[in-house]
Design a protein around this motif. Structure first.
Motif, mmCIF file in Angstrom:
data_model
loop_
_atom_site.group_PDB
_atom_site.id
_atom_site.type_symbol
_atom_site.label_atom_id
_atom_site.label_comp_id
_atom_site.label_asym_id
_atom_site.label_seq_id
_atom_site.Cartn_x
_atom_site.Cartn_y
_atom_site.Cartn_z
ATOM 1 N N LEU A 77 -10.389 11.066 -5.139
ATOM 2 C CA LEU A 77 -10.164 9.990 -6.104
ATOM 3 C C LEU A 77 -10.942 8.722 -5.756
ATOM 4 O O LEU A 77 -10.930 7.768 -6.534
ATOM 5 N N PHE B 297 0.834 -1.214 0.000
ATOM 6 C CA PHE B 297 0.000 0.000 0.000
ATOM 7 C C PHE B 297 0.868 1.263 0.000
ATOM 8 O O PHE B 297 0.455 2.290 0.536
ATOM 9 N N GLY C 118 -6.831 12.306 -2.077
ATOM 10 C CA GLY C 118 -7.104 10.876 -2.098
ATOM 11 C C GLY C 118 -8.584 10.572 -1.946
ATOM 12 O O GLY C 118 -9.119 9.673 -2.614
ATOM 13 N N SER C 119 -9.242 11.327 -1.088
ATOM 14 C CA SER C 119 -10.688 11.136 -0.923
ATOM 15 C C SER C 119 -11.429 11.481 -2.207
ATOM 16 O O SER C 119 -12.401 10.801 -2.577
ATOM 17 N N LEU D 118 -7.598 3.367 5.214
ATOM 18 C CA LEU D 118 -6.141 3.406 5.062
ATOM 19 C C LEU D 118 -5.475 3.982 6.298
ATOM 20 O O LEU D 118 -4.399 3.525 6.709
ATOM 21 N N ARG E 220 -4.475 13.991 1.885
ATOM 22 C CA ARG E 220 -5.602 13.128 2.217
ATOM 23 C C ARG E 220 -6.867 13.536 1.453
ATOM 24 O O ARG E 220 -7.618 12.690 0.971
ATOM 25 N N TYR F 122 -10.494 6.895 -2.827
ATOM 26 C CA TYR F 122 -9.800 5.983 -1.922
ATOM 27 C C TYR F 122 -10.442 6.039 -0.526
ATOM 28 O O TYR F 122 -10.822 7.120 -0.051
ATOM 29 N N PRO F 123 -10.566 4.897 0.145
ATOM 30 C CA PRO F 123 -11.120 4.884 1.517
ATOM 31 C C PRO F 123 -10.056 5.365 2.514
ATOM 32 O O PRO F 123 -9.379 4.550 3.162
ATOM 33 N N MET F 124 -9.912 6.655 2.650
ATOM 34 C CA MET F 124 -8.815 7.210 3.435
ATOM 35 C C MET F 124 -8.932 6.850 4.915
ATOM 36 O O MET F 124 -7.915 6.659 5.588
ATOM 37 N N LYS G 100 1.791 3.475 -2.377
ATOM 38 C CA LYS G 100 1.238 4.661 -3.026
ATOM 39 C C LYS G 100 0.070 5.233 -2.232
ATOM 40 O O LYS G 100 -0.056 6.457 -2.085
ATOM 41 N N GLU G 101 -0.780 4.362 -1.720
ATOM 42 C CA GLU G 101 -1.929 4.832 -0.944
ATOM 43 C C GLU G 101 -1.483 5.515 0.347
ATOM 44 O O GLU G 101 -2.045 6.554 0.738
ATOM 45 N N LEU H 184 -2.086 9.310 1.571
ATOM 46 C CA LEU H 184 -2.665 9.587 2.881
ATOM 47 C C LEU H 184 -1.813 10.572 3.672
ATOM 48 O O LEU H 184 -2.337 11.454 4.361
#
Length: 377
Positions: A179, A162, A176-177, A186, A173, A181-183, A164-165, A169
């Motif tokens: 896009l 993980f 990422g949200s 994560l 953050r 992603y379940p921040m 990149k994620e 984060l």
């Protein structure tokens, strides 16, 4: 050096402790990098204290002091503390620093109550549990090191999967949200990995000093680089170096506990990094400032010499007196040195003692700098 190699190869205790401390340093350094960058350095302190009741409850429920059992108990308590921390900060007006203080004090107080209870009801099985308070690396066995390597290796594997994620984060953050992603998930996963990195070191360093191994290697590595991947590698290397060096130094004298010595070694690494780090070290920053000041002084002297020639003489290579240049320049102490530096660069020449003139290259350079300044204006 020969004694160090001999001890690491042939002394079982030193070799085992050094391997355990190195594994701990590598894992804590890598995971502590993200804690430092996310400004969650105190999270390691809170989670290490929160893990103490987990260790004691795991022993009380199972009656076993197997490393896997105790580490799992500490991990469950750490994850529970993390969940409570996130819940407090999300559903109340309590700030994160206050929530960290609450989790630390409540869990640690509960752990001390359990430890006191076990000490008042002594059994042969519970001997050595108080070592989790301050750590006792000398008691590490091969199975303990294997357990530390297994849990730590799993945490590092998830960190790589993980990567990149977790970078997203840590640095953006909100992006990422956006896009998808379940921040929050994560965030919980990264914090859980940090908890694992903490609990595997409780036996060696203890709950009191474990936070130092999470923060210090990452803080030292930050002084050497601005790249996340390099920083994580350097932090792991510093953690491993501190672990091995601390284990060896503690083996040289009677009564020296490995955990505190490891922390002292990593503190020295932090101090040296703060002074000499190539990216942010104080010494290199000072040297860079001095280099910039010298550059500004030489540019100012070159500009003054060019201004005198263009204002008073048709020939830009007309010489001018040194005292006049020193009177004009606001950097009063560096005119002579600046002229010598310009002379070495072939931009000026001393026609007669105390008289300085621009060369053809100096005229061209001064014109370029003047045009550049006018363009900026």
């Amino acid at each position: 050096m020969l004694d160090l190699i001999n001890s690491l190869l042939f002394d079982y205790t030193v070799r085992t402790v050094a391997m355990g401390a190195a594994v701990l340093g590598i894992v804590a350094g890598a995971l502590g990098t993200f804690a430092l960058l996310r400004r969650q350095s105190l999270l390691g302190d809170a989670m290490s204290h929160a893990a103490l009741p987990g260790v004691l409850l795991a022993f009380m429920l199972t009656g076993s002091k197997a490393p896997v059992v105790l580490v799992l108990g500490a991990a469950v308590a750490g994850v529970l503390g993390t969940f409570l921390l996130l819940s407090i900060t999300r559903f109340s007006r309590v700030k994160e620093d206050a929530a960290l203080g609450i989790i630390l004090s409540v869990f640690f107080g509960f752990g001390l109550v359990l430890l006191t209870y076990l000490q008042r009801n002594p059994t042969a099985a519970q001997a050595g549990l108080n070592s989790y308070l301050f750590g006792q690396a000398a008691t590490l066995l091969t199975r303990d090191v294997v357990t530390m390597a297994a849990f730590g290796g799993g945490a590092l594997l998830l960190l790589a999967l993980f990567w990149k994620e977790f970078k997203l984060l840590s640095f953006d953050r909100d992006f990422g949200s956006s896009l998808g992603y379940p921040m929050t998930v994560l965030d919980m996963l990264l914090t859980t990995l940090l908890v694992i990195g903490i609990v595997i070191g409780l036996q060696a360093v203890g709950v009191v000093l474990m936070s130092a191994l999470v923060v210090a290697p990452a803080a030292a590595a930050r002084q050497w680089t601005d790249r996340l991947g390099v920083m994580m590698i350097v932090a792991s290397a510093f953690g491993a170096l501190a672990g091995v060096a601390g284990a060896f130094i503690s083996s040289l004298g009677a009564g020296l506990s490995t955990g505190p010595v490891v922390v002292l070694v990593v503190s020295v690494i932090v101090l040296l990094s703060l002074l000499f780090g190539a990216s942010r070290g104080l010494v290199w920053s000072w040297l860079q400032q001095q280099r910039h000041r010298r550059t500004l002084r030489t540019q100012s002297v070159l500009a003054d010499l060019y201004g005198l020639t263009t204002a008073q003489h048709p020939d830009p290579r007309h010489p001018h007196n040194f005292e006049l240049l020193r009177a004009m320049n606001r950097y009063q102490g560096g005119v002579r040195h600046s002229l010598r530096a310009l002379e070495s660069a072939g931009l000026v020449r001393e026609t007669t003692p105390g008289e300085w003139a621009l060369t053809d290259a100096g005229v061209a350079r001064a014109r370029e700098e003047q045009i550049s300044k006018e363009g900026v204006k």
